[in-house]
Write a protein that holds these residues in place. Sequence first.
Motif, PDB file in Angstrom:
ATOM      1  N   HIS A 247      -0.479 -35.172  33.375  1.00  0.00           N
ATOM      2  CA  HIS A 247      -0.363 -34.220  32.266  1.00  0.00           C
ATOM      3  C   HIS A 247      -0.400 -32.763  32.734  1.00  0.00           C
ATOM      4  O   HIS A 247      -0.154 -31.858  31.928  1.00  0.00           O
TER       5      HIS A 247
ATOM      6  N   ARG B 220     -10.274 -51.216  33.290  1.00  0.00           N
ATOM      7  CA  ARG B 220     -10.467 -51.010  31.853  1.00  0.00           C
ATOM      8  C   ARG B 220     -11.949 -50.815  31.527  1.00  0.00           C
ATOM      9  O   ARG B 220     -12.324 -49.895  30.797  1.00  0.00           O
TER      10      ARG B 220
ATOM     11  N   PRO C 267      -8.762 -52.038  20.777  1.00  0.00           N
ATOM     12  CA  PRO C 267      -7.842 -51.490  21.785  1.00  0.00           C
ATOM     13  C   PRO C 267      -8.516 -50.441  22.653  1.00  0.00           C
ATOM     14  O   PRO C 267      -9.585 -49.938  22.309  1.00  0.00           O
TER      15      PRO C 267
ATOM     16  N   ALA D 259      -6.562 -44.104  23.095  1.00  0.00           N
ATOM     17  CA  ALA D 259      -5.149 -43.750  23.209  1.00  0.00           C
ATOM     18  C   ALA D 259      -4.821 -42.896  24.429  1.00  0.00           C
ATOM     19  O   ALA D 259      -3.656 -42.824  24.837  1.00  0.00           O
ATOM     20  N   TRP D 260      -5.820 -42.251  25.038  1.00  0.00           N
ATOM     21  CA  TRP D 260      -5.514 -41.373  26.170  1.00  0.00           C
ATOM     22  C   TRP D 260      -5.025 -42.146  27.393  1.00  0.00           C
ATOM     23  O   TRP D 260      -4.431 -41.550  28.301  1.00  0.00           O
ATOM     24  N   LEU D 261      -5.275 -43.443  27.454  1.00  0.00           N
ATOM     25  CA  LEU D 261      -4.765 -44.276  28.545  1.00  0.00           C
ATOM     26  C   LEU D 261      -3.910 -45.379  27.935  1.00  0.00           C
ATOM     27  O   LEU D 261      -4.437 -46.293  27.303  1.00  0.00           O
ATOM     28  N   THR D 262      -2.607 -45.295  28.113  1.00  0.00           N
ATOM     29  CA  THR D 262      -1.692 -46.264  27.525  1.00  0.00           C
ATOM     30  C   THR D 262      -1.593 -47.510  28.391  1.00  0.00           C
ATOM     31  O   THR D 262      -2.043 -47.531  29.541  1.00  0.00           O
ATOM     32  N   ASP D 263      -0.985 -48.554  27.857  1.00  0.00           N
ATOM     33  CA  ASP D 263      -0.745 -49.755  28.653  1.00  0.00           C
ATOM     34  C   ASP D 263       0.105 -49.434  29.879  1.00  0.00           C
ATOM     35  O   ASP D 263      -0.115 -49.968  30.964  1.00  0.00           O
ATOM     36  N   GLY D 264       1.083 -48.535  29.705  1.00  0.00           N
ATOM     37  CA  GLY D 264       1.912 -48.142  30.838  1.00  0.00           C
ATOM     38  C   GLY D 264       1.125 -47.399  31.899  1.00  0.00           C
ATOM     39  O   GLY D 264       1.342 -47.605  33.105  1.00  0.00           O
ATOM     40  N   ASP D 265       0.208 -46.535  31.469  1.00  0.00           N
ATOM     41  CA  ASP D 265      -0.653 -45.843  32.425  1.00  0.00           C
ATOM     42  C   ASP D 265      -1.488 -46.849  33.215  1.00  0.00           C
ATOM     43  O   ASP D 265      -1.603 -46.766  34.444  1.00  0.00           O
TER      44      ASP D 265
ATOM     45  N   GLN E   3      -7.460 -36.291  31.790  1.00  0.00           N
ATOM     46  CA  GLN E   3      -6.716 -37.349  31.117  1.00  0.00           C
ATOM     47  C   GLN E   3      -7.132 -37.471  29.652  1.00  0.00           C
ATOM     48  O   GLN E   3      -6.290 -37.671  28.771  1.00  0.00           O
TER      49      GLN E   3
END
Length: 321
Positions: free
Chosen positions: A40, A174, A208, A211-217, A304
């Motif tokens: 970012h 995670r 879940p 949101a600051w760490l997406t699945d893609g991240d 992040q």
Amino acid sequence: MPDFREIALPDVTLRVAVEGEGPLVLMVHGFPESWYSWRHQMAPIAGAGFTAAALDVRGYGGSSRPGAVEAYDMEHLVADVAGVIEQLSPDAPAVLIGHDWGAPIVWNTALIRPDRVRAVAGLSVPYLGVPKRSFMDLVDTVFTSRGKFFYQAWFQDVGPPEAELEADPRDGLRKFYYAISGDAPDGTWPSDKVHGQSLLEGLVDPDPFPAWLTDGDLDYYVAEFERSGFFGPISRYRNHQRDFEYLSQFEGRKIEQPSLFIGGERDLVLSMLGRGDLVALMKAEMTDLRGADVLPGCGHWTQQERPTEVNARLLPWLASL
């Protein structure tokens, strides 16, 4: 993705992500992270007229992974950062920004190699001067001697910590990322664990994930650790005594370059050992501290979790240099 460059140094090759043109701003990540931790910050810093660069610290991602614990001491890491600056900016010193372990790395590079560092910023971990004692002595006093768990004590023995995290990197990342984030409720990082328990015991896997760490991240981080393993990253914690002995020679020296600190109100780094008035302590060791902000509600993963607020502080500071 930015351009990736391979920087060959005497004992390692480091992968560095590079974007933009102009004076060099080199970013150094912490544990357990990657150049990607600065995703970012890269474009905004490049857009402000700088060469934005973020390295994979030795032992991580696309960088070399030496097999000896002592290869991860502060002396080697300061030399790595100075060596990258020498190759990417041979004619001018660089601005350094570090987070978590990256903060002590850049603080100490500014202290030890002022010829290569024009300014320095640290996120999460403040600079409190050349240490007066080994950090593990403090850990023993506060935690281990009382039978209490402390993650850096768990990291001392080679083997079990690596095995725990490498068994399922996605699960481990995670849990660890969440436990010390600003989103985790009080008590998520267990306070009742005893010495001898492992890092992941008692940690929860949120569903879940914030949101600051997406699945893609997360996919990116997992792939990086699946290829690098965790020996190098964890070995940084096995060098406290060696670091203490090395840094002792610089007692009495202060960081004189323009400096900046950004922390998180809910970052356990700022509370776990009790530090008093951080700003006063930092000003005693840095002669040109231009800002020291603690972001409300933010946890450990500063840039992040709160990229907009972090960039809003970094960019004016960079412009002022």
